[in-house]
Design an enzyme around this catalytic site. Structure first.
Site, PDB file in Angstrom:
ATOM      1  N   HIS A  19       0.840  -1.209   0.000  1.00 30.88           N
ATOM      2  CA  HIS A  19       0.000   0.000   0.000  1.00 30.88           C
ATOM      3  C   HIS A  19       0.872   1.254   0.000  1.00 30.88           C
ATOM      4  O   HIS A  19       0.614   2.197  -0.749  1.00 30.88           O
ATOM      5  CB  HIS A  19      -0.882   0.066   1.265  1.00 30.88           C
ATOM      6  CG  HIS A  19      -1.914  -1.017   1.381  1.00 30.88           C
ATOM      7  ND1 HIS A  19      -2.038  -1.790   2.505  1.00 30.88           N
ATOM      8  CD2 HIS A  19      -2.882  -1.432   0.534  1.00 30.88           C
ATOM      9  CE1 HIS A  19      -3.045  -2.641   2.350  1.00 30.88           C
ATOM     10  NE2 HIS A  19      -3.578  -2.445   1.156  1.00 30.88           N
ATOM     11  N   LYS A  43     -18.758  -5.086   9.649  1.00 28.34           N
ATOM     12  CA  LYS A  43     -17.679  -5.971   9.202  1.00 28.34           C
ATOM     13  C   LYS A  43     -16.464  -5.666  10.060  1.00 28.34           C
ATOM     14  O   LYS A  43     -15.747  -4.709   9.812  1.00 28.34           O
ATOM     15  CB  LYS A  43     -17.384  -5.685   7.719  1.00 28.34           C
ATOM     16  CG  LYS A  43     -16.906  -6.908   6.961  1.00 28.34           C
ATOM     17  CD  LYS A  43     -16.728  -6.589   5.504  1.00 28.34           C
ATOM     18  CE  LYS A  43     -15.265  -6.600   5.135  1.00 28.34           C
ATOM     19  NZ  LYS A  43     -14.984  -6.058   3.816  1.00 28.34           N
ATOM     20  N   ARG A  93      -2.203  -6.166  -8.463  1.00 25.20           N
ATOM     21  CA  ARG A  93      -1.119  -7.137  -8.270  1.00 25.20           C
ATOM     22  C   ARG A  93      -1.106  -8.208  -9.349  1.00 25.20           C
ATOM     23  O   ARG A  93      -0.075  -8.722  -9.714  1.00 25.20           O
ATOM     24  CB  ARG A  93      -1.264  -7.834  -6.906  1.00 25.20           C
ATOM     25  CG  ARG A  93      -0.842  -6.998  -5.749  1.00 25.20           C
ATOM     26  CD  ARG A  93      -1.388  -7.515  -4.456  1.00 25.20           C
ATOM     27  NE  ARG A  93      -2.835  -7.355  -4.431  1.00 25.20           N
ATOM     28  CZ  ARG A  93      -3.596  -7.531  -3.383  1.00 25.20           C
ATOM     29  NH1 ARG A  93      -3.060  -7.919  -2.247  1.00 25.20           N
ATOM     30  NH2 ARG A  93      -4.888  -7.336  -3.440  1.00 25.20           N
TER      31      ARG A  93
END
Ligand code: ADP
Length: 166
Positions: A19, A43, A93
């Site tokens: 990140h 969550k 990625r």
């Protein structure tokens, strides 16, 4: 020309070197870059949002045009509009990320046509790095220091010294 303002959003549970690399590179492309810590009330992650925010801020402290913002139960495009964001930034990625990210970008462009999504490819070293892998390492008490900013290592050490839940 008006300012180019980016938003790189994620759950950062926790922030990784992957990140930070994307954020560093994106910060050079924009006049201002917001890093959006997005989380949902229902969550729960491994780290509390306040602790994720602290680690992010510490890891990005030297980047003068980067600002960490926090959003709970919000759509990225709504927060983007509130902050005058012109571009959403995402990291890629692999092909699996592309599949997911393209879908998200199409969806966001339906919601906010004026906001462009741009993708930055991960650096070679970080292709296999994800927050979920780091959470796994923490669970097994393995060394995370090669993969995350020092702020994350420190937070995990402090919590375990105090026998505190992460
Ligand atoms: P989310 O919960 O939204 O997936 P993440 O914090 O995992 O949040 O990811 C936010 C963004 O960071 C996404 O665009 C993701 O593709 C990107 N990202 C995650 N890990 C890496 C990495 N190792 N290299 C480059 N980009 C990454």
């Amino acid at each position: 020309m008006s300012d180019k303002i980016g938003l790189f959003a994620g759950s950062f549970d926790p922030v990784t070197n992957g990140h930070v690399d994307i954020i560093r590179r994106a910060s050079k492309l924009f006049d201002k870059l917001y890093v959006g810590l997005f989380y949902n009330k229902n969550k729960t992650g491994l780290f509390e949002p306040a602790s994720r925010q602290k680690m992010l801020k510490e890891a990005l402290a030297d980047l003068k045009n980067v600002e960490v913002i926090v959003a709970r139960d919000s759509l990225a495009v709504d927060i983007a509009r509130q902050h005058g964001v012109t571009h959403l930034v995402r990291g890629l990625r692999n092909a699996q990320d592309l599949e997911y990210e393209a879908n998200l970008a199409f969806f966001n462009s339906q919601l906010a046509q004026e906001i462009e999504t741009v993708f930055l490819l991960t650096a070679l070293d970080y292709r296999y790095l994800s927050s979920s892998r780091i959470r796994e390492l923490i669970y097994f008490k393995a060394d995370i220091s090669p993969y995350v900013p020092q702020a994350v290592v420190k937070e995990v050490e402090q919590k375990s010294e105090n026998n505190q839940k992460i």
